[in-house]
Write an enzyme that holds these catalytic residues in place. Sequence first.
Site, PDB file in Angstrom:
ATOM      1  N   LYS A 266       0.943  -1.260  -0.143  1.00  0.00           N
ATOM      2  CA  LYS A 266       0.030   0.017   0.091  1.00  0.00           C
ATOM      3  C   LYS A 266       0.927   1.427   0.128  1.00  0.00           C
ATOM      4  CE  LYS A 266      -3.279   2.495   2.997  1.00  0.00           C
ATOM      5  NZ  LYS A 266      -4.218   2.442   4.244  1.00  0.00           N
ATOM      6  N   ASP A 271      -2.539  10.236   3.927  1.00  0.00           N
ATOM      7  CA  ASP A 271      -3.899   9.523   3.978  1.00  0.00           C
ATOM      8  C   ASP A 271      -4.812  10.495   4.957  1.00  0.00           C
ATOM      9  OD1 ASP A 271      -6.406   8.360   4.236  1.00  0.00           O
ATOM     10  OD2 ASP A 271      -5.796   6.714   5.428  1.00  0.00           O
ATOM     11  N   LYS A 278     -10.164  12.599   8.730  1.00  0.00           N
ATOM     12  CA  LYS A 278      -9.615  11.918   9.617  1.00  0.00           C
ATOM     13  C   LYS A 278      -9.742  13.508  10.839  1.00  0.00           C
ATOM     14  CE  LYS A 278      -6.726   8.310   7.927  1.00  0.00           C
ATOM     15  NZ  LYS A 278      -7.423   7.024   8.711  1.00  0.00           N
ATOM     16  N   ASP A 289       1.521   6.036   5.775  1.00  0.00           N
ATOM     17  CA  ASP A 289       0.425   5.235   4.981  1.00  0.00           C
ATOM     18  C   ASP A 289       1.002   4.449   4.036  1.00  0.00           C
ATOM     19  OD1 ASP A 289      -1.984   3.860   5.608  1.00  0.00           O
ATOM     20  OD2 ASP A 289      -3.169   5.348   4.578  1.00  0.00           O
ATOM     21  N   ASP A 348     -12.220   6.935   3.622  1.00  0.00           N
ATOM     22  CA  ASP A 348     -10.861   6.646   4.258  1.00  0.00           C
ATOM     23  C   ASP A 348     -10.505   5.236   4.243  1.00  0.00           C
ATOM     24  OD1 ASP A 348      -8.811   7.454   6.211  1.00  0.00           O
ATOM     25  OD2 ASP A 348     -10.151   7.411   8.060  1.00  0.00           O
ATOM     26  N   GLU A 350      -9.374   3.714   1.754  1.00  0.00           N
ATOM     27  CA  GLU A 350      -8.634   3.911   0.583  1.00  0.00           C
ATOM     28  C   GLU A 350      -7.935   2.915   0.109  1.00  0.00           C
ATOM     29  OE1 GLU A 350      -7.693   5.297   3.111  1.00  0.00           O
ATOM     30  OE2 GLU A 350      -5.503   4.839   2.951  1.00  0.00           O
ATOM     31  N   ARG A 352      -7.652  -0.371   0.617  1.00  0.00           N
ATOM     32  CA  ARG A 352      -8.172  -1.686   0.210  1.00  0.00           C
ATOM     33  C   ARG A 352      -8.444  -1.360  -1.412  1.00  0.00           C
ATOM     34  NH1 ARG A 352     -12.664  -1.868   4.616  1.00  0.00           N
ATOM     35  NH2 ARG A 352     -11.036  -0.871   5.695  1.00  0.00           N
TER      36      ARG A 352
END
Length: 504
Positions: A266, A271, A278, A289, A348, A350, A352
Amino acid sequence: MEVLVTDRRLAEVEADALLVGVRGETVDPALDRALAGVISDVVNRGDLRSAKEEVLVLYPHQGPAAPAAGRILLVGLDEKPTLEMLREAAAKGAAKAEKLGATRLATTLAQIVPSGYTLTQAAAAVVEGTVLATYRYEELKTATKKSEPPLAELTLVLSDKPGVSAARRGADQALAVTRGVTLARDLVNAPGNVATPTVLAQRALAIAERAPFIKVRVYDRAQARELGMGAFLAVAQGSAEEPRFIVLEHRLDQFPDQPPVVLIGKGITFDTGGINIKPSEGLHEMKDDMSGGAAVIGTFAALAEMNLPLPVVGLVPATDNMPDANSFRPGDVMTNMSGKTIENQNSDAEGRLVLSDALAYAERYHPHAIVDLATLTGAMVVALGRGLIGAFSTDTELLNRLKQAGEATGEPLWEMPLYEPYAKFLESDVADIKNVGPRWGGAITAALFLKYFVPEGVPWAHLDIAGVAWNHRERKPKPAYLTPGATGAGVRLLIEFLQSYLRP
Ligand code: BES
Ligand code: ZN
Ligand code: ZN
């Protein structure tokens, strides 16, 4: 760091300090003699009973047996040391040496070989512990703020010639692997405005330049659109920073008939949560991230310096996740590269989404196995804390291989369930699947979402590294070879995992 390996007598080894391990109550007679009885003294007094103790500093008087190094650092080990204890002991010794202003350290630690392992592995662990403990991220500091020069030289002292050559092999391997870990740490520590998708791609391309057996291909926004990566591009569409889909290939031409192992990381370079923004507390930490992507790129940096006769592919979908007028919305439906449609219910979730396109891309390789690494869910941190990687797998053999690698490298993983009934939570009214389930069991539904995109019949493991990517203050136990900030988690694990395919 320069690593030297020698079988010279201790009295002749040149260094600013000599690091020696004391194994519970065990006295190594040769070592004790060479150090004029220092070891038996310490053992008899019980001053250094286990690996938990602090490092002792001794100043031996001059005499025929006194080592050229003016200081002896004594570090405790258990009666039956593990590889992790060697790493830890080396790290503690290196940190102490640095505090004392030493730049050249010698050690006999590699002579202690944990049962079930080889001298080569022991030497590798000692070098890993030393190099990783002296890591610093100071790229963005100006000269006045940089720290003193770090430890520059490590000498491994062995007792004979075969020991020297075995240790040399271990040291060289550890130097390659730790360069990969260091790169991963650098990339994760670098903030969102520095480690952009473009920079990740550049670092990958630089690896290929050094190693002719590694090929790197980078897709930009337009090229990803041609491939049909609708989920990856949806996440990227709110960011002014250009996304990059990075593909690394190791020795594919050399093994055309052997299906490769595909590693996916990833690569969310920052993020924010997108439109589902968030909370601001701790938000700056979301620069980590892309730790999964950094682990994959770091692994290839290590592979570039190793000679692993194995076809390996790395895939890193890299993009920011930003709130913007162009952002993808909650409720939007995207078409993944495999043609499957996805309803976005939370921007959020994102990670996956970008991984789903990487999984679909992996199909073209007809992989032997796929392993993905991702700081995927907060729920994983809740479930396992900050010391364990959560491992989900469709294949027991693959999972066991990874578990063993985790054991050997001190990057332990714990099996998590791919509990199929929970797939119900991902049913969408308007698309084939949606990207979130309920709050509880969030790490499991995230893994089940990924599973939906794994190419048919390919063994797959998903490693949720959300808990271990960052060296948090509250982490316990906290290995001494972790430094503040990024841990570089996954690189040592992946290299050990790949090497396991080469053992009989
Ligand atoms: N990158 C985060 C996961 C994360 C959270 C990693 C905290 C490390 C520490 C991920 O993209 C995310 O935000 N996941 C959400 C999913 C939810 C919206 C279903 C989460 O875990 O809250
Ligand atoms: Zn997120
Ligand atoms: Zn994320």
